[in-house]
Motif scaffolding. Structure first.
Motif, short mmCIF file in Angstrom:
data_model
loop_
_atom_site.label_atom_id
_atom_site.label_comp_id
_atom_site.label_asym_id
_atom_site.label_seq_id
_atom_site.Cartn_x
_atom_site.Cartn_y
_atom_site.Cartn_z
N CYS A 332 -1.53 1.36 -4.33
CA CYS A 332 -1.15 0.28 -4.01
C CYS A 332 -0.07 -0.66 -3.39
N LEU A 333 -0.04 -1.19 -2.40
CA LEU A 333 0.85 -1.69 -2.12
C LEU A 333 1.71 -3.69 -3.30
N ASN A 334 2.88 -2.54 -3.01
CA ASN A 334 3.18 -4.23 -3.89
C ASN A 334 2.76 -4.83 -4.93
N PRO A 335 2.12 -4.27 -5.57
CA PRO A 335 1.55 -4.83 -6.96
C PRO A 335 2.40 -5.52 -7.95
N ARG A 336 2.06 -6.65 -8.48
CA ARG A 336 2.24 -7.50 -9.27
C ARG A 336 3.27 -6.99 -11.14
#
Lengths: 360, 573
Positions: A332-336
């Motif tokens: 997952c791209l840059n997840p919170r």
């Protein structure tokens, strides 16, 4: 500037076949990359093009010129060696001017061209330096200037950035591309660094055991790998074993049954026509999976997170999927927030364009 | 690269310095001192007298010429050989390149016995010429008289060319082949690239070899002695032994020679040291194979190698024939062959003991050499001990000091009442006047530079991280050396030790001067004495010479096989 044509090129060292019947066409002004693991034959191919190795079979053409038997010093290629091969008994200026002296140009012309080449690589302030007074990055730029200044028919680069630190490597990548494109040079660039190849190349070839595994643009090779080895060598892939069930509605797409469920995917190898019940592999890149809240209808996996790795720009999860022997990797791209490993079941969906069906 | 600091380094350094101080600096200073302190008064008079004396100046001039010309001839021989061996493949290359090295250990002094037999007025060459009608035996040509200087140059050059050959081969082998490929790639034809790129980078190696060869030729004693050439410095000094302790002139002469060689040595080290280009490292890319030669060029190349080897070994072939000849006078070849001389040599009171003596001296010297050499190289390459640069220079200095000078120094410091008298008189260990300790030390000091170079090259080629890895896994310094470093540098050490042994066996200056009693004679002194004696003496000398040559040829071939091209590292300044 020339086009380079390689026909049925074979090179043996004793019993070992280093290059197997290679065929390749490199266009005028193209920035072409040879990529592959160490020992795959990429440097051998480059040195054969430069003339340091004589092929055992096959032909090599610069435009329509057969150069197969031409000695290295009459090929007008310019090579940047991995070790740079700068002559330690000459200073920067003398190193760069050497090739022009071989062409017997007048001294004034040599001087202005050397100075121009040194300016291009931002080394004009170091013309009278000794080679051993230069840093690795500076030496690399001098080696590049020495090759560029002769205005070669083609430029050959043998892992030119492998001795530099990461930051400098990034700068020099785009620098080399800029210089080659400005001069319109046909360039062959050997590397084992896939990021370097993907970011700089016009087209590239992956070599494997002396044979081309695939030739194409960076996007073609990354998006449409035609074999498991290409999919493995470039980036990362999940491989799911399965069987062909039926053609899908879209042309070239097929439905495949796996232990994790049914997927729809596409064929990348134009020479292959799958049959019903054929055993195949699906290659799905981690970033092609997307976490979804609700269970999708098809082309998805479901499982528990057993492990995760945080890399900054993205996070990797490994999902334990029922029926699959290896965990499925998704990113997952840059997840919170980072999902914890545990008993919670997650669903990860993929699009059929991102599922590659490979003929085992 | 971080060098690990070892606690023992300073101790080794101090011990090594003390050894050099006592057995190198001190005797040399004593020798030189004799020229300046006469009857307790400091004076430059004798040195000035030497420089104003026509005989001595002529001697220096001749020595200088012998050094220069034999170096030039040696380069002319060695350079093409080294280039051919580096570039091309031809039949029996391994054998030929190994045989090339053999003349190095065969002392020209022994070979000169053979040369006299071949070139003497009633020798083989004149007999051959008269047999084909080109000469008249009633008015024989005096080759040695007319061509004496040329003969000496040839003898010395054919003895020294292996040093230059080894240096150039090593320099060529160490170069990154990509350096020459880069030139070709930029449009430079192969031959031209060799001259403009490779040769300039091999120059430091060539120059280093030339320096060693020149100092060797400049101070050569054996060849002029056998050629009866007295107007040369080395012989003038040697003759000075007769009135030792009376005249300061030989010492003044020694001081002059030492100044010249030391100046040249430092000059050359400066010049070469700053630009050791060959060590810039080799690329991983495979070298293009040496090109196979075929047809006429191949035959010419092999013939050239064989010609040089045969010519270099001609004097030694002469010695061998003398040793086996029943009678060899006014004929091309000996009129009969016999083993008689070898049998008689076995019974002669000088021969067998001298072989035993030499074996004893040389083995002890070799052991001392290896221990000292490894320790010094270790300190120089692997540690940061303060003063290691000085140790480096000091350990190379014996190359600049002629054997004669040191031999005189040893005599001076072991005279009755001197500090090191016990070296030759330490009952019950050392019988009175036995030169065993002195010769062992003298041999060891003179050959130490080769061992230090060999070991240092080994240490440099072996990454320090290999040792650090062993230390990291819990091995102490000694275990690390025995298990890791030792095996890795073994080839260098073995070759260095063999050479040190061989050189010690055939050492001339120290042996002639320091062994005064017959029962302590080493082989070289025995050969010299036998050669000068009447009756069957020369034949016995030849028989002894043959024995020594066979022994040494086997040694050097063995060392050559162990070391290969790396052997050049031993003969550097």
């Amino acid at each position: 500037m020339v086009s380079i044509t390689i026909r049925n090129l074979t090179k043996r060292f004793g019993d070992m076949v280093a290059l197997k019947q290679l065929n390749l066409e490199i266009r005028k002004g193209e920035l072409f990359f040879l990529l592959g693991p160490s020992g795959c034959g990429k440097t051998t191919l480059l040195r054969t093009i430069a003339g340091f190795y004589q092929p055992d079979e096959g032909d090599l053409f610069f435009d329509s010129d057969d150069v197969t038997r031409r000695p290295p010093h009459r090929r007008n290629t310019a090579m940047v060696f991995q070790s740079y091969a700068l002559w330690p008994h000459m200073n920067v200026f003398q190193n760069v001017s050497f090739g022009l002296q071989q062409k017997r140009l007048p001294a004034g012309v040599i001087e202005s061209r050397v100075n121009k080449a040194l300016r291009t690589v931002q080394m004009d302030a170091y013309a009278s330096r000794k080679i051993n007074q230069l840093s690795g990055g500076q030496q690399q730029r001098v080696a590049l200037a020495r090759a560029l200044v002769v205005e070669p028919a083609c430029l050959l680069l043998d892992e030119p950035l492998s001795n530099l630190d990461a930051q400098l490597r990034l700068e020099m990548r785009s620098e080399i591309r800029r210089i080659c494109k400005e001069a319109g040079l046909t360039t062959i660039y050997v590397t084992h660094d896939q990021k370097e190849a993907l970011s700089v190349a016009d087209r590239m070839a992956i070599l494997e055991n002396g044979d081309f595994a695939q030739i194409g643009t960076p996007q073609e090779l990354y998006r449409d790998p035609i074999s498991r080895s290409v999919a493995t060598f470039l980036g990362e892939s999940n491989f799911l074993a399965g069987r062909i069930i039926e053609p899908a509605k879209r042309l070239g797409y097929w439905a495949v049954e796996t232990n994790a469920g049914t997927f729809e995917g596409r064929i990348t190898d134009a020479n292959w026509k799958p049959q019903y019940n054929d055993r195949v592999s699906l290659a799905i890149r981690p970033e092609c999976f997307h976490m979804v809240a609700e269970k999708p209808y098809a082309s998805f996996v479901q499982g528990k997170i057993i492990r995760s790795a945080y890399l900054g720009e993205l996070v990797h999860y490994w999902l334990d999927v029922d029926g699959l022997s290896a965990p499925v990797q998704i990113s997952c791209l840059n997840p919170r927030q980072i999902e914890p490993a545990g008993d919670k079941v997650y669903f990860a969906e993929t699009r059929s364009e991102d599922v590659i069906i490979l003929n085992n | 690269m971080n060098k690990v600091r070892y606690d023992g380094a300073e101790v080794i350094l101090v011990l090594a310095m003390a050894f050099f101080g006592a057995f190198f600096i001190f005797p040399v200073l004593r020798t030189v001192g004799e020229a300046f302190y006469v009857d307790g008064v400091f004076t430059f008079r004798y040195v000035m007298d030497v420089l104003n004396d026509a005989t001595y100046v002529e001697g220096l001039g001749n020595a200088f010429q012998l050094g220069i010309w034999s170096t030039v001839v040696a380069v002319l021989i060695a350079l093409p050989l080294a280039i051919l061996a580096d570039r091309f493949e031809f039949p029996a290359k391994r054998l030929l390149t190994t045989l090339l090295l053999v003349p190095l250990v065969l002392p020209p002094f022994v070979g000169a016995i053979g040369i006299k037999q071949v070139l003497g007025q009633s020798g083989a060459l004149n007999s051959l010429l008269s047999a084909v009608g080109l000469a008249d035996m009633n008015h024989p040509i005096d080759w040695l008289g007319q061509w004496r200087f040329g003969g000496m140059v040839l003898m010395t050059a054919f003895h020294l060319y292996p040093i230059i050959y080894l240096n150039v081969s090593a320099a060529l082998a160490n170069l990154d082949p990509a350096l020459e490929e880069a030139a070709e790639n930029l449009g430079c034809p192969p031959g031209k690239g060799f001259f403009f790129i490779t040769l300039p980078m091999a120059l430091p190696g060539l120059f280093a070899g030339c320096t060693v060869a020149f100092i060797w030729g400049f101070t050569e004693l054996g060849v002029p002695l056998v050629f009866d050439f007295t107007r040369i410095t080395s012989v003038q000094i040697f003759d000075g032994i007769k009135d030792l302790g009376k005249s300061p002139f030989p010492y003044a002469l020694v001081a002059v020679v030492l100044t010249l060689t030391a100046t040249l040595f430092f000059f050359s080290k400066r010049l070469v040291g700053g630009r050791d280009l060959s060590s810039s490292g080799r690329a991983s890319v495979g070298r293009r194979d040496a090109r196979p030669l075929r047809g006429v060029p191949m035959r010419a190349c092999v013939a050239f190698f064989i010609f040089i080897i045969v010519f270099a070994l001609l004097p030694h072939a002469g010695v061998t024939l003398v040793a086996f000849s029943g009678d060899w006078y006014l004929s091309i070849l000996p009129s009969s062959l016999t083993l008689q001389h070898f049998q008689e040599a076995l019974g002669h009171p000088i021969t067998l003991p001298s072989i035993a003596n030499s074996l004893r001296y040389a083995s002890l010297a070799m052991i001392l050499n290896v221990v000292l050499g490894v320790a010094i190289a270790y300190v120089i390459v692997r540690t940061k001990a303060r003063g290691r640069e000085w140790l480096d220079v000091l350990s190379m200095l014996p190359l600049a000091v002629p054997g004669l000078v040191l031999a005189f120094g040893y005599l001076a410091i072991t005279r009755e009442g001197e500090l090191f008298r016990w070296l030759v008189d330490l009952p019950p260990f050392i019988p009175k006047d036995s030169p065993i300790l002195l010769l062992v030390i003298a041999y060891a000091v003179r050959r130490l530079p080769y061992i230090v170079r060999a070991a240092a090259a080994g240490f440099q080629q072996t990454s320090a991280s290999l040792e650090e890895a062993a230390a990291n896994l819990g091995a102490g310094p000694i275990t690390t050396f025995v298990r890791i470093t030792g095996p890795l540098i073994a080839a260098n050490l073995i070759a260095g030790a063999i050479l040190a042994f061989a050189f010690s066996m055939l050492e001339v200056s120290d042996s002639l001067i320091l062994a005064q009693e017959q029962r302590f004679f080493p082989v070289t002194k025995a050969i010299y004495i036998l050669f000068g004696s009447l009756g069957n003496g020369p034949f016995l000398a030849a028989a002894l010479g043959v024995w020594a040559m066979v022994f040494l040829a086997v040694s050097i071939i063995g060392a050559g096989y162990v070391m290969g091209k790396k052997m050049g590292a031993l003969f550097r300044v």
